[in-house]
Design an enzyme around this catalytic site. Structure first.
Site, PDB file in Angstrom:
ATOM      1  N   CYS A  49      -8.202  21.177 -20.436  1.00 28.87           N
ATOM      2  CA  CYS A  49      -7.912  22.057 -21.559  1.00 28.87           C
ATOM      3  C   CYS A  49      -7.862  21.191 -22.808  1.00 28.87           C
ATOM      4  O   CYS A  49      -8.094  19.981 -22.744  1.00 28.87           O
ATOM      5  CB  CYS A  49      -6.625  22.833 -21.350  1.00 28.87           C
ATOM      6  SG  CYS A  49      -5.171  21.852 -21.559  1.00 28.87           S
TER       7      CYS A  49
ATOM      8  N   ARG B 129       1.734  32.881 -26.450  1.00 30.37           N
ATOM      9  CA  ARG B 129       1.948  32.366 -25.095  1.00 30.37           C
ATOM     10  C   ARG B 129       3.340  31.778 -24.954  1.00 30.37           C
ATOM     11  O   ARG B 129       3.909  31.788 -23.860  1.00 30.37           O
ATOM     12  CB  ARG B 129       0.929  31.258 -24.774  1.00 30.37           C
ATOM     13  CG  ARG B 129      -0.483  31.748 -24.534  1.00 30.37           C
ATOM     14  CD  ARG B 129      -1.341  30.596 -24.046  1.00 30.37           C
ATOM     15  NE  ARG B 129      -0.584  29.785 -23.105  1.00 30.37           N
ATOM     16  CZ  ARG B 129      -0.503  28.457 -23.126  1.00 30.37           C
ATOM     17  NH1 ARG B 129      -1.168  27.760 -24.007  1.00 30.37           N
ATOM     18  NH2 ARG B 129       0.230  27.813 -22.239  1.00 30.37           N
TER      19      ARG B 129
ATOM     20  N   LYS C  65      10.082  29.086 -21.169  1.00 30.66           N
ATOM     21  CA  LYS C  65       8.788  29.424 -20.536  1.00 30.66           C
ATOM     22  C   LYS C  65       8.461  28.469 -19.389  1.00 30.66           C
ATOM     23  O   LYS C  65       8.115  28.897 -18.298  1.00 30.66           O
ATOM     24  CB  LYS C  65       7.676  29.350 -21.591  1.00 30.66           C
ATOM     25  CG  LYS C  65       6.282  29.393 -21.019  1.00 30.66           C
ATOM     26  CD  LYS C  65       5.223  29.309 -22.093  1.00 30.66           C
ATOM     27  CE  LYS C  65       4.764  27.909 -22.443  1.00 30.66           C
ATOM     28  NZ  LYS C  65       3.904  27.257 -21.435  1.00 30.66           N
ATOM     29  N   ASN C  66       8.606  27.167 -19.632  1.00 30.30           N
ATOM     30  CA  ASN C  66       8.176  26.196 -18.615  1.00 30.30           C
ATOM     31  C   ASN C  66       9.127  26.111 -17.425  1.00 30.30           C
ATOM     32  O   ASN C  66       8.805  25.490 -16.417  1.00 30.30           O
ATOM     33  CB  ASN C  66       7.972  24.811 -19.241  1.00 30.30           C
ATOM     34  CG  ASN C  66       6.708  24.766 -20.075  1.00 30.30           C
ATOM     35  OD1 ASN C  66       5.922  25.710 -20.076  1.00 30.30           O
ATOM     36  ND2 ASN C  66       6.512  23.661 -20.796  1.00 30.30           N
TER      37      ASN C  66
ATOM     38  N   ASP D  78       5.690  17.897 -25.995  1.00 30.60           N
ATOM     39  CA  ASP D  78       5.560  19.271 -26.500  1.00 30.60           C
ATOM     40  C   ASP D  78       6.208  19.464 -27.873  1.00 30.60           C
ATOM     41  O   ASP D  78       6.163  20.569 -28.429  1.00 30.60           O
ATOM     42  CB  ASP D  78       6.146  20.271 -25.484  1.00 30.60           C
ATOM     43  CG  ASP D  78       5.240  20.426 -24.262  1.00 30.60           C
ATOM     44  OD1 ASP D  78       4.117  19.879 -24.271  1.00 30.60           O
ATOM     45  OD2 ASP D  78       5.661  21.081 -23.288  1.00 30.60           O
TER      46      ASP D  78
ATOM     47  N   ARG E 128      -6.188  17.018 -17.447  1.00 31.70           N
ATOM     48  CA  ARG E 128      -5.211  17.690 -16.588  1.00 31.70           C
ATOM     49  C   ARG E 128      -5.635  17.793 -15.117  1.00 31.70           C
ATOM     50  O   ARG E 128      -5.807  18.894 -14.570  1.00 31.70           O
ATOM     51  CB  ARG E 128      -4.872  19.070 -17.165  1.00 31.70           C
ATOM     52  CG  ARG E 128      -4.483  18.985 -18.622  1.00 31.70           C
ATOM     53  CD  ARG E 128      -3.860  20.233 -19.145  1.00 31.70           C
ATOM     54  NE  ARG E 128      -2.464  20.351 -18.772  1.00 31.70           N
ATOM     55  CZ  ARG E 128      -1.617  21.196 -19.333  1.00 31.70           C
ATOM     56  NH1 ARG E 128      -2.011  21.982 -20.286  1.00 31.70           N
ATOM     57  NH2 ARG E 128      -0.367  21.251 -18.932  1.00 31.70           N
TER      58      ARG E 128
HETATM   59  C1  UD1 Z   1       4.030  20.316 -18.091  1.00 30.56           C
HETATM   60  C2  UD1 Z   1       4.244  21.320 -19.200  1.00 30.56           C
HETATM   61  C3  UD1 Z   1       3.548  20.852 -20.471  1.00 30.56           C
HETATM   62  C4  UD1 Z   1       4.016  19.434 -20.840  1.00 30.56           C
HETATM   63  C5  UD1 Z   1       3.874  18.490 -19.647  1.00 30.56           C
HETATM   64  C6  UD1 Z   1       4.465  17.118 -19.920  1.00 30.56           C
HETATM   65  C7  UD1 Z   1       4.413  23.409 -17.998  1.00 30.56           C
HETATM   66  C8  UD1 Z   1       3.808  24.728 -17.663  1.00 30.56           C
HETATM   67  N1  UD1 Z   1       3.709  22.600 -18.772  1.00 30.56           N
HETATM   68  O1  UD1 Z   1       2.618  20.262 -17.851  1.00 30.56           O
HETATM   69  O2  UD1 Z   1       3.874  21.767 -21.520  1.00 30.56           O
HETATM   70  O3  UD1 Z   1       3.244  18.961 -21.925  1.00 30.56           O
HETATM   71  O4  UD1 Z   1       4.534  19.036 -18.493  1.00 30.56           O
HETATM   72  O5  UD1 Z   1       5.818  17.223 -20.242  1.00 30.56           O
HETATM   73  O6  UD1 Z   1       5.529  23.108 -17.611  1.00 30.56           O
HETATM   74  N2  UD1 Z   1      -1.336  14.074 -14.068  1.00 30.56           N
HETATM   75  C9  UD1 Z   1      -2.251  13.458 -13.218  1.00 30.56           C
HETATM   76  N3  UD1 Z   1      -2.472  14.027 -11.999  1.00 30.56           N
HETATM   77  C10 UD1 Z   1      -1.835  15.180 -11.591  1.00 30.56           C
HETATM   78  C11 UD1 Z   1      -0.906  15.778 -12.462  1.00 30.56           C
HETATM   79  C12 UD1 Z   1      -0.679  15.195 -13.694  1.00 30.56           C
HETATM   80  O7  UD1 Z   1      -2.836  12.416 -13.557  1.00 30.56           O
HETATM   81  O8  UD1 Z   1      -2.068  15.636 -10.465  1.00 30.56           O
HETATM   82  C13 UD1 Z   1      -1.075  13.451 -15.402  1.00 30.56           C
HETATM   83  C14 UD1 Z   1      -1.530  14.360 -16.546  1.00 30.56           C
HETATM   84  O9  UD1 Z   1      -2.907  14.226 -16.813  1.00 30.56           O
HETATM   85  C15 UD1 Z   1      -0.631  13.882 -17.679  1.00 30.56           C
HETATM   86  C16 UD1 Z   1       0.671  13.473 -16.973  1.00 30.56           C
HETATM   87  O10 UD1 Z   1       0.321  13.303 -15.583  1.00 30.56           O
HETATM   88  O11 UD1 Z   1      -1.187  12.755 -18.287  1.00 30.56           O
HETATM   89  C17 UD1 Z   1       1.773  14.503 -17.070  1.00 30.56           C
HETATM   90  O12 UD1 Z   1       1.308  15.737 -16.575  1.00 30.56           O
HETATM   91  P1  UD1 Z   1       2.295  16.826 -15.938  1.00 30.56           P
HETATM   92  O13 UD1 Z   1       3.696  16.339 -16.075  1.00 30.56           O
HETATM   93  O14 UD1 Z   1       1.788  17.181 -14.581  1.00 30.56           O
HETATM   94  O15 UD1 Z   1       2.083  18.072 -16.910  1.00 30.56           O
HETATM   95  P2  UD1 Z   1       2.061  19.608 -16.516  1.00 30.56           P
HETATM   96  O16 UD1 Z   1       3.003  19.877 -15.415  1.00 30.56           O
HETATM   97  O17 UD1 Z   1       0.649  20.056 -16.386  1.00 30.56           O
END
Ligand code: UD1
Length: 430
Positions: A124, A407, A22-23, A314, A129
């Site tokens: 969420c 999902r 999915k991801n 995850d 996030r």
């Molecule tokens: C993706 C995965 C999710 C997984 C996560 C971490 C998808 C659709 N989702 O989520 O299942 O749990 O990677 O492996 O692929 N952060 C910031 N600023 C930003 C972006 C992120 O501070 O602009 C922080 C987040 O709050 C979090 C960390 O960085 O603490 C990691 O987030 P990120 O790797 O971006 O997660 P997602 O891509 O949202």
């Protein structure tokens, strides 16, 4: 809302086919927006997150052809996307709210069309996030960004330009968005401290097949030399390491033996090492992993979630469910998300012994037996943790809010039933 009923206690033995990831699929779908030509994605999982993102692309004006592909072992989808011209460049709140990964349209639309309006997804259950890394990086590439009425309004009328970007955190989402934006930017973009998850490698493979010039796959420094246009391609999505890890834990928690077909052990090094340390026999084959816990003398193990190749956040909830019934104590530390222990009170309702310490750690002391109960979770992976607890518990467990599971876990009841679980979906009107 549908529920899942489980009568626990069955040992799971058999084979489970692992679906496409999915991801990985979600950013791949948005990468198709980068070209006017057709892009085909095969081995796509049949999940509500995919249908939701396809619905958003439909609103943008993308043509989508859908084909169901059945091999003896599995059924998957092949989608062919073509975005010759866009009907609009707005990703509305109703879509982004339902499907956070809708924010992957940001990089591709901005770099190809010079404008995009994206509803901010908001927080969420698992954390705030934020999107600051995505937005700051696009600004460094010359975008003008304004936040208005809950929307990100981004402009790059003369196109984006290459930049040297250092991410403060190795964000998966920001790495995908900036990679896609950089493919059509003028000049070279260098991303330092990029995420290295296998899903990013998969995206790089598709983008390079479409004519992008990206170097540094699987490392934390990515170099992207912009090109003036991208072309069509065909690509098969990688298998889902989180689904595979979840079913590996199902084998462990029921002291069973499951062969995970189509799973890639290289993407699961940290979780498989922990299972090995628990005396579980892991056999790696070219296209499957056998997890045999029938004679394992398991004891609690500490885990700490981390960026890839560390232990995946995850799989944290599912691993914690396993620790609740294994002798000894285990320290579970969550380093990625600030609020990812919502499964703890639900596991405790089933008799688990867990103490949360501060924000990020929980001590789990294994109990002899959990007992079935009605439970509900607030996110996808936590819901699977409750399914696992139900499989190990005495008596009946009802897992509510099944839409979370739909999902991200394709044909969950069918896959578990085939290996011997007593599980069924109770259909209820919404
Ligand atoms: C993706 C995965 C999710 C997984 C996560 C971490 C998808 C659709 N989702 O989520 O299942 O749990 O990677 O492996 O692929 N952060 C910031 N600023 C930003 C972006 C992120 O501070 O602009 C922080 C987040 O709050 C979090 C960390 O960085 O603490 C990691 O987030 P990120 O790797 O971006 O997660 P997602 O891509 O949202």
């Amino acid at each position: 809302m549908d529920k899942i009923k489980i009568i626990g206690g069955n040992q799971l033995i058999g084979k489970i086919f692992i679906s496409g990831a999915k991801n990985a699929a979600l950013p791949l779908i948005c990468a198709t927006l980068l070209t006017k030509e057709k892009v085909s994605l095969s081995n796509m999982p049949i999940l509500s997150d995919i249908t939701s993102l396809n619905a958003l692309l439909d609103v943008l004006g993308v043509q989508i052809e859908e084909k169901t592909v059945s091999s003896g072992k599995n059924t998957s989808k092949t989608y062919t996307y073509q975005s010759k011209n866009f009907k609009n460049l707005i990703a509305p709140y109703d879509f982004v709210r339902k499907m956070r990964a809708s924010y992957y349209v940001l990089g591709p639309l901005l770099t190809r069309e010079g404008h995009v309006e994206l509803s901010l997804p908001g927080g969420c259950a698992i954390g705030a996030r934020p999107m600051d890394i995505h937005l700051n990086s696009l600004e460094q590439m010359g975008a003008q960004i304004e936040i208005k009425n809950g929307y990100v309004i981004a402009d790059a009328k003369k196109g984006l330009k290459g930049a040297n970007i250092i991410f403060p955190k190795a964000s998966v989402g920001a790495t995908c968005n900036i990679l896609m934006a950089a493919t059509l930017a003028k000049g070279t973009t260098r991303i330092e401290n990029a995420a290295k998850e296998p899903e990013i490698g998969d995206l790089i493979d598709l983008l390079n097949a479409m004519g992008a010039h990206i170097e540094g796959r699987d490392t934390s420094v990515l170099t992207i030399e912009g090109v003036s246009k991208l072309k069509g391609a065909e690509h098969a999505v990688i298998s889902d390491r989180i689904e595979a890890g979840s079913y590996a834990i199902a084998a462990a928690i029921t002291k069973g033996k499951i062969e995970l077909l189509n799973a890639n052990p290289e993407h699961l090094l940290a979780p498989l090492n922990i299972l090995r340390a628990m005396d579980i026999k892991i056999t790696e084959k070219p296209e499957s992993i056998i997890v045999d816990a029938r004679n394992a003398d398991m004891t609690g193990q500490d885990i700490m979630t981390d960026y890839y190749p560390g232990f995946p956040t995850d799989l944290q909830a599912q691993f914690m469910a396993l620790m609740t019934v294994v002798p000894g104590a285990a320290l579970v530390t969550e380093n990625i998300w600030e609020n990812r222990f919502m499964h703890v009170p639900e596991l405790m309702r089933m008799g688990a012994n867990i103490n949360i310490h501060g924000y990020a750690s929980a001590i789990v002391r294994g109990v002899k037996k959990l007992s079935g109960a009605p439970v509900m979770a607030t996110d996808l992976r936590a819901s699977f943790a409750l399914v696992l607890a139900g499989l190990a518990a005495e008596g009946e467990t009802i897992v509510n809010r099944v839409y979370h599971l739909d999902r991200g876990y394709e044909k969950l009841e069918e896959k578990l039933k085939n290996v011997g679980a007593d599980i069924e979906r109770i259909k209820e009107p919404d």
